[in-house]
Design an enzyme around this catalytic site. Sequence first.
Site, PDB file in Angstrom:
ATOM      1  N   ILE A   1     105.213  43.892  94.817  1.00  0.00           N
ATOM      2  CA  ILE A   1     104.375  43.342  95.587  1.00  0.00           C
ATOM      3  C   ILE A   1     103.493  44.328  96.505  1.00  0.00           C
ATOM      4  CG2 ILE A   1     103.771  41.494  97.218  1.00  0.00           C
ATOM      5  CD1 ILE A   1     105.572  40.385  95.036  1.00  0.00           C
TER       6      ILE A   1
ATOM      7  N   ARG B   1      97.192  39.832 109.934  1.00  0.00           N
ATOM      8  CA  ARG B   1      96.708  39.466 108.887  1.00  0.00           C
ATOM      9  C   ARG B   1      96.261  38.025 108.810  1.00  0.00           C
ATOM     10  NH1 ARG B   1      94.892  41.453 104.057  1.00  0.00           N
ATOM     11  NH2 ARG B   1      95.806  40.291 102.110  1.00  0.00           N
TER      12      ARG B   1
ATOM     13  N   ARG C   1      96.195  45.409 100.457  1.00  0.00           N
ATOM     14  CA  ARG C   1      95.974  43.936 100.864  1.00  0.00           C
ATOM     15  C   ARG C   1      94.631  43.620 100.893  1.00  0.00           C
ATOM     16  NH1 ARG C   1      99.989  42.799 105.712  1.00  0.00           N
ATOM     17  NH2 ARG C   1     100.413  40.774 104.717  1.00  0.00           N
ATOM     18  N   PRO C   2      93.927  43.484  99.512  1.00  0.00           N
ATOM     19  CA  PRO C   2      92.522  43.232  99.542  1.00  0.00           C
ATOM     20  C   PRO C   2      92.547  41.541  99.718  1.00  0.00           C
ATOM     21  CG  PRO C   2      93.493  43.597  97.196  1.00  0.00           C
ATOM     22  CD  PRO C   2      94.374  44.105  98.216  1.00  0.00           C
ATOM     23  N   ILE C   3      91.303  40.936  99.843  1.00  0.00           N
ATOM     24  CA  ILE C   3      91.291  39.425 100.220  1.00  0.00           C
ATOM     25  C   ILE C   3      90.377  38.976  98.925  1.00  0.00           C
ATOM     26  CG2 ILE C   3      91.704  39.490 102.650  1.00  0.00           C
ATOM     27  CD1 ILE C   3      88.658  38.862 102.907  1.00  0.00           C
ATOM     28  N   ASP C   4      90.353  39.690  97.661  1.00  0.00           N
ATOM     29  CA  ASP C   4      89.366  39.080  96.722  1.00  0.00           C
ATOM     30  C   ASP C   4      89.948  37.841  96.107  1.00  0.00           C
ATOM     31  OD1 ASP C   4      91.752  41.051  95.790  1.00  0.00           O
ATOM     32  OD2 ASP C   4      91.192  40.265  93.734  1.00  0.00           O
ATOM     33  N   GLN C   5      91.135  37.245  96.337  1.00  0.00           N
ATOM     34  CA  GLN C   5      91.726  35.969  95.492  1.00  0.00           C
ATOM     35  C   GLN C   5      91.087  35.089  96.460  1.00  0.00           C
ATOM     36  OE1 GLN C   5      92.776  35.710  92.414  1.00  0.00           O
ATOM     37  NE2 GLN C   5      91.997  37.999  92.687  1.00  0.00           N
TER      38      GLN C   5
ATOM     39  N   LYS D   1     107.585  32.556 111.053  1.00  0.00           N
ATOM     40  CA  LYS D   1     106.477  33.217 111.547  1.00  0.00           C
ATOM     41  C   LYS D   1     105.420  33.068 110.402  1.00  0.00           C
ATOM     42  CE  LYS D   1     105.550  37.773 110.092  1.00  0.00           C
ATOM     43  NZ  LYS D   1     104.155  38.164 109.419  1.00  0.00           N
ATOM     44  N   ASN D   2     105.695  32.963 109.147  1.00  0.00           N
ATOM     45  CA  ASN D   2     104.639  33.180 108.193  1.00  0.00           C
ATOM     46  C   ASN D   2     104.230  31.658 107.724  1.00  0.00           C
ATOM     47  OD1 ASN D   2     104.431  35.854 107.886  1.00  0.00           O
ATOM     48  ND2 ASN D   2     105.653  36.168 105.892  1.00  0.00           N
TER      49      ASN D   2
ATOM     50  N   ASP E   1     109.773  40.870 101.763  1.00  0.00           N
ATOM     51  CA  ASP E   1     109.938  40.972 103.036  1.00  0.00           C
ATOM     52  C   ASP E   1     111.268  41.397 103.327  1.00  0.00           C
ATOM     53  OD1 ASP E   1     107.205  40.552 103.430  1.00  0.00           O
ATOM     54  OD2 ASP E   1     107.514  38.470 104.078  1.00  0.00           O
TER      55      ASP E   1
ATOM     56  N   ARG F   1     106.501  41.544 116.854  1.00  0.00           N
ATOM     57  CA  ARG F   1     105.504  40.837 116.120  1.00  0.00           C
ATOM     58  C   ARG F   1     106.095  39.566 115.280  1.00  0.00           C
ATOM     59  NH1 ARG F   1     102.213  43.406 112.202  1.00  0.00           N
ATOM     60  NH2 ARG F   1     101.748  41.297 111.573  1.00  0.00           N
TER      61      ARG F   1
ATOM     62  N   CYS G   1     100.138  44.471 108.868  1.00  0.00           N
ATOM     63  CA  CYS G   1     100.914  45.696 108.654  1.00  0.00           C
ATOM     64  C   CYS G   1     100.356  46.517 107.554  1.00  0.00           C
ATOM     65  CB  CYS G   1     102.293  45.302 108.231  1.00  0.00           C
ATOM     66  SG  CYS G   1     103.770  44.755 109.521  1.00  0.00           S
TER      67      CYS G   1
HETATM   68  N1  EPU Z   1      96.549  40.391  96.897  1.00  0.00           N
HETATM   69  C1  EPU Z   1      95.362  40.810  96.026  1.00  0.00           C
HETATM   70  N2  EPU Z   1      94.263  40.068  96.466  1.00  0.00           N
HETATM   71  C2  EPU Z   1      94.301  39.230  97.262  1.00  0.00           C
HETATM   72  C3  EPU Z   1      95.445  38.652  97.784  1.00  0.00           C
HETATM   73  C4  EPU Z   1      96.714  39.393  97.383  1.00  0.00           C
HETATM   74  O1  EPU Z   1      95.491  41.705  95.417  1.00  0.00           O
HETATM   75  O2  EPU Z   1      93.168  38.464  97.535  1.00  0.00           O
HETATM   76  C5  EPU Z   1      97.768  41.235  96.337  1.00  0.00           C
HETATM   77  C6  EPU Z   1      98.234  41.837  97.846  1.00  0.00           C
HETATM   78  O3  EPU Z   1      97.669  43.096  97.961  1.00  0.00           O
HETATM   79  C7  EPU Z   1      99.729  41.841  97.667  1.00  0.00           C
HETATM   80  C8  EPU Z   1     100.024  40.704  96.734  1.00  0.00           C
HETATM   81  O4  EPU Z   1      98.783  40.245  96.075  1.00  0.00           O
HETATM   82  O5  EPU Z   1      99.967  42.970  96.784  1.00  0.00           O
HETATM   83  C9  EPU Z   1     100.780  39.376  97.483  1.00  0.00           C
HETATM   84  O6  EPU Z   1      99.905  39.211  98.576  1.00  0.00           O
HETATM   85  P1  EPU Z   1      99.958  37.855  99.340  1.00  0.00           P
HETATM   86  O7  EPU Z   1      98.712  37.372  99.378  1.00  0.00           O
HETATM   87  O8  EPU Z   1     100.840  37.091  98.843  1.00  0.00           O
HETATM   88  O9  EPU Z   1     100.381  38.293 100.846  1.00  0.00           O
HETATM   89  P2  EPU Z   1      99.734  38.007 102.329  1.00  0.00           P
HETATM   90  O10 EPU Z   1      99.440  36.226 102.253  1.00  0.00           O
HETATM   91  O11 EPU Z   1      98.990  38.859 102.482  1.00  0.00           O
HETATM   92  C10 EPU Z   1     102.015  36.862 103.066  1.00  0.00           C
HETATM   93  C11 EPU Z   1     103.004  37.256 104.230  1.00  0.00           C
HETATM   94  C12 EPU Z   1     103.465  38.618 104.272  1.00  0.00           C
HETATM   95  C13 EPU Z   1     104.391  38.533 102.740  1.00  0.00           C
HETATM   96  C14 EPU Z   1     103.415  38.201 101.628  1.00  0.00           C
HETATM   97  C15 EPU Z   1     104.480  38.039 100.395  1.00  0.00           C
HETATM   98  C16 EPU Z   1     101.831  36.199 106.156  1.00  0.00           C
HETATM   99  C17 EPU Z   1     100.802  36.370 107.256  1.00  0.00           C
HETATM  100  N3  EPU Z   1     102.091  37.439 105.396  1.00  0.00           N
HETATM  101  O12 EPU Z   1     101.194  37.957 103.284  1.00  0.00           O
HETATM  102  O13 EPU Z   1     104.410  38.792 105.176  1.00  0.00           O
HETATM  103  O14 EPU Z   1     104.993  39.924 102.586  1.00  0.00           O
HETATM  104  O15 EPU Z   1     102.943  36.869 101.959  1.00  0.00           O
HETATM  105  O16 EPU Z   1     105.361  36.952 100.565  1.00  0.00           O
HETATM  106  O17 EPU Z   1     102.345  35.164 105.824  1.00  0.00           O
HETATM  107  C18 EPU Z   1     105.732  40.305 106.561  1.00  0.00           C
HETATM  108  O18 EPU Z   1     105.937  38.990 106.991  1.00  0.00           O
HETATM  109  O19 EPU Z   1     106.241  41.327 107.092  1.00  0.00           O
HETATM  110  C19 EPU Z   1     104.784  40.014 105.668  1.00  0.00           C
HETATM  111  C20 EPU Z   1     104.187  41.173 105.287  1.00  0.00           C
END
Ligand code: EPU
Length: 418
Positions: free
Chosen positions: A326, A92, A121-125, A22-23, A304, A397, A116
């Site tokens: 995480i 997401r 889950r901010p997107i600042d990065q 999925k991811n 996960d 999903r 979820c």
């Molecule tokens: N984070 C920030 N700022 C950012 C981005 C992330 O603070 O700009 C924090 C997040 O809040 C979190 C941590 O950094 O605490 C890790 O977030 P990451 O960006 O790595 O996760 P993601 O890209 O949102 C993907 C998967 C998730 C999986 C994570 C970690 C997708 C669509 N989602 O999420 O999958 O848990 O990587 O491996 O690829 C799932 O499949 O159930 C799922 C939640």
Amino acid sequence: MKQIEIEGGHLLEGTINISGAKNSAVALVPAALLSDDVVVINNIPNISDIDALNEILVYLGAEVVRENDTIKINSKNIVNREIPESISKKLRASYYFMSALLGKYKRVEMFFPGGCSIGARPIDQTLKGFKALGATVIEEDNKFTIFADKLIGGHVYLDMPSVGATINTMLAAVKAEGETIIENAAKEPEIVNVAIFLNNMGAKITGAGTSEIRIVGTDKLGKGFTEVIPDRIEAGTYIIAGALMGNNLKINNIIPEHLDSLIHKLKEMGVKIEVFKNHLFVSKTPNMKPVNIKTIGYPGFPTDLQQPLTTLLTQCSGTSYLEETIYENRFQNISFLRNMGAKIDQLDMRHIKINGPVNLLGMTVEATDLRAGACLVLAGLIAEGTTYINKSEHVLRGYENIVEKLNEVGAKIRINEI
Ligand code: EPU
């Protein structure tokens, strides 16, 4: 509402074939937009997250042909327009369109993505990555307008190795002028899958899978082909099912290296598991030892699989400790497991303590999120009586044909529309 109903106590025998990840798939589909030609992706999982992304592609004017597990995407006639919030908030991964559209058209207008509810889950990065390429970001009422006259290769150090920010920065940078360097990049196998796909279209990315990724921008991306890697989280979930109820259950089409952290923990617990090149066998094991687990980015133990593994820890003889590093809200499964009979103490927002072994009792529970739902499916497989999991849309999903796959190996599970 979809409700999963499971009659517990049936042994699992035979083979479960693992689908595409999925991811990975949710990033590969938006990445296809960067091509000016036709791209083909094989081993696409049939899950509702992919349906939502297809809806966005079609809305933008792409031609999408899906046949079995192959998807063909023609982005020649794409129109860069604002994606309605009603679609982007479904998942997401909709934010991979932010970077793909920015990379291709140097402008994008999009809303904050969904996904979820397991933390803020901010997107600042991701935005930090875009800004490093020279983009301006304007945020107003949950909506982002991001633009640049031209994107110029930049140097970004991610504050944490975020999967989303790493992929988004790669997608935005492949058509920028000059070289981009992402430091403290996430190392998940899904990121390598995306980089290989982009390179196949003509991008120049090196270092994916390590913490430093370099991208040399290129003008044009053309035809491309890739195959989605096997889903290590789906595989991990069924491996845990095998440790709970398996009778030499075969988990097929896996890359064992991607599952190292889980396999090693299971071996520490004493689980009967035999690993081969692209499959493994796992069986229900009496007197499993308790373990301590801390979730961390790849190659560490994946967040996960934390919730699915909790069900297994309720069956170990003794006390296990689990730390979630995480997400700040990924224990919503615990109250339902407790209702079923599990002995779990939540020590604080990030730590739980599990005492076992206990007998679980079937009852009505709720899938608050995707992996919480998977945890409860596993609990239902071992529980006495019948378990009803409400809000199981969350499970669908991310798990292709979960009901069919489990029934085929001996479980008694079905979906009710209620
Ligand atoms: N984070 C920030 N700022 C950012 C981005 C992330 O603070 O700009 C924090 C997040 O809040 C979190 C941590 O950094 O605490 C890790 O977030 P990451 O960006 O790595 O996760 P993601 O890209 O949102 C993907 C998967 C998730 C999986 C994570 C970690 C997708 C669509 N989602 O999420 O999958 O848990 O990587 O491996 O690829 C799932 O499949 O159930 C799922 C939640």
